[in-house]
Design an enzyme around this catalytic site. Structure first.
Site, short mmCIF file in Angstrom:
data_model
loop_
_atom_site.label_atom_id
_atom_site.label_comp_id
_atom_site.label_asym_id
_atom_site.label_seq_id
_atom_site.Cartn_x
_atom_site.Cartn_y
_atom_site.Cartn_z
N ARG A 151 0.42 -1.23 0.39
CA ARG A 151 0.13 0.19 -0.20
C ARG A 151 1.23 0.78 0.41
O ARG A 151 1.97 1.55 0.57
CB ARG A 151 -0.72 -0.27 1.20
CG ARG A 151 -2.05 -1.33 1.32
CD ARG A 151 -2.90 -0.89 2.88
NE ARG A 151 -2.77 -0.10 3.89
CZ ARG A 151 -3.79 -0.19 4.82
NH1 ARG A 151 -4.73 -0.02 4.34
NH2 ARG A 151 -3.08 0.63 5.41
N THR B 67 -1.91 7.33 -0.55
CA THR B 67 -2.71 6.93 -1.53
C THR B 67 -4.05 5.72 -1.08
O THR B 67 -5.03 5.99 -1.10
CB THR B 67 -3.38 7.31 -2.24
OG1 THR B 67 -1.56 5.53 -3.18
CG2 THR B 67 -2.06 7.92 -3.41
N ASP C 261 -0.23 -3.43 12.32
CA ASP C 261 0.04 -4.15 11.08
C ASP C 261 0.64 -5.42 11.69
O ASP C 261 1.25 -5.76 11.87
CB ASP C 261 1.58 -2.50 10.98
CG ASP C 261 2.05 -3.23 9.19
OD1 ASP C 261 1.90 -4.59 9.42
OD2 ASP C 261 2.13 -1.98 8.72
N ASP D 226 4.33 -6.29 10.13
CA ASP D 226 5.25 -6.11 11.55
C ASP D 226 5.26 -6.68 12.29
O ASP D 226 6.15 -6.96 12.99
CB ASP D 226 4.83 -4.28 11.48
CG ASP D 226 5.24 -3.15 10.64
OD1 ASP D 226 5.96 -4.30 9.89
OD2 ASP D 226 5.16 -1.95 10.83
C1 PRP Z 1 -0.71 -4.14 4.56
C2 PRP Z 1 -1.99 -6.45 4.57
C3 PRP Z 1 -2.65 -6.66 4.00
C4 PRP Z 1 -3.28 -4.81 3.54
C5 PRP Z 1 -4.60 -4.72 3.15
O1 PRP Z 1 -0.30 -4.88 3.47
O2 PRP Z 1 -1.10 -7.20 5.46
O3 PRP Z 1 -1.77 -7.00 2.19
O4 PRP Z 1 -2.06 -3.63 3.60
O5 PRP Z 1 -4.55 -3.26 2.97
P1 PRP Z 1 -5.82 -3.08 2.32
O6 PRP Z 1 -6.90 -3.30 2.14
O7 PRP Z 1 -5.78 -1.44 1.96
O8 PRP Z 1 -5.40 -2.49 0.92
P2 PRP Z 1 1.41 -3.76 3.13
O9 PRP Z 1 0.43 -2.98 2.08
O10 PRP Z 1 1.44 -3.11 4.82
O11 PRP Z 1 1.54 -4.55 2.70
P3 PRP Z 1 3.30 -5.83 4.80
O12 PRP Z 1 2.18 -6.88 4.50
O13 PRP Z 1 4.32 -5.59 3.43
O14 PRP Z 1 3.15 -5.35 5.43
N1 URA Z 2 -2.49 -3.39 6.89
C1 URA Z 2 -2.33 -3.51 8.69
O1 URA Z 2 -1.76 -4.63 8.72
N2 URA Z 2 -3.13 -3.49 9.49
C2 URA Z 2 -4.47 -2.97 9.06
O2 URA Z 2 -5.05 -2.21 10.21
C3 URA Z 2 -4.73 -2.29 8.07
C4 URA Z 2 -3.84 -2.42 6.53
#
Ligand code: PRP
Ligand code: URA
Length: 204
Positions: A101, A105, A196, A199
């Site tokens: 993400r 945005t 997160d 994380d």
């Molecule tokens: C997080 C999570 C989802 C996404 C959800 O990923 O693991 O894939 O956000 O958000 P959305 O429904 O608004 O698209 P992130 O982009 O933080 O990547 P990561 O898993 O590598 O931390």
């Molecule tokens: N991605 C996450 O890991 N947590 C949230 O709450 C939203 C997006």
């Protein structure tokens, strides 16, 4: 679209531990896997099966086989759910989608895609957080383009906004989740949520 919220005390208890800010990454990983097992069992309830015959040591009887199944974790956080699926279904084929993400945005961009043949198969899409729904919708578009038959999203926590967006963009997709939370905050995080997921899973 079917939205299945797994209302089982085991799922609720595991989710409570994931939400707990004091749960450290090693325990978070273990609990995430256990909850993914519960979600996966629920998800397979509605997947296609085929009737078969099986020889027991004593007789021939009718049986049921699931599959073939494809599992597709969305990197990174979906990796925390993959082992549960491969343990339940050792014969599953696995594809990977990398989505991240944008911090401003909140829209996802795809940085990696490696999918096995999907031609009409059922896919379990693994992404623990359904927030705005952008990542799941983009992943479903990629699976559609590759010819998938049916998609079930396994989510740990979903926001109403994400459910609505996915339902509008991909009405045939089913969602199995442990909770539909209250809403998104101004940073597009799910509230109360669990923070997160990536994380907390990887200790970053
Ligand atoms: C997080 C999570 C989802 C996404 C959800 O990923 O693991 O894939 O956000 O958000 P959305 O429904 O608004 O698209 P992130 O982009 O933080 O990547 P990561 O898993 O590598 O931390
Ligand atoms: N991605 C996450 O890991 N947590 C949230 O709450 C939203 C997006």
């Amino acid at each position: 679209m079917a939205l299945i919220v797994v209302d089982h005390p085991l799922a609720r208890s595991l989710l409570t531990s994931l939400r707990d800010v004091s749960t450290p990454p090693p325990l978070f990983r273990l609990i995430a896997k256990r909850l993914a097992l519960v979600l996966c069992i629920e998800a397979t309830r509605t997947l296609p099966t085929s009737a078969t015959e099986v020889d027991t040591p004593l007789a021939t009887t009718s049986g049921t086989r699931l599959g073939p199944l494809v599992a597709v974790p969305i990197l990174r956080a979906g990796l925390g759910m993959l082992e549960a699926v491969t343990e339940l279904f050792p014969e599953v084929t696995v594809g990977y989608l990398g989505l991240e993400r944008d911090h401003a945005t909140f829209e996802p961009s795809m940085y990696y895609s490696k999918l096995p043949p999907l031609d009409g198969r059922s896919a379990l899409l693994l992404d623990p957080m359904l927030a705005t729904g952008g990542s799941a919708a983009a992943a479903c578009s990629a699976l559609d383009a590759a010819g998938v038959g049916h998609v079930t999203l396994l989510s740990v926590v979903a926001a109403p906004e994400g459910v609505a967006r996915l339902a509008a963009a991909h009405p045939r997709v089913d969602i199995v989740t442990a909770s539909v939370d209250e809403a998104l905050n101004d940073h597009a995080y799910i509230v109360p949520g669990l923070g997160d997921f990536g994380d907390r899973l990887f200790g970053t």
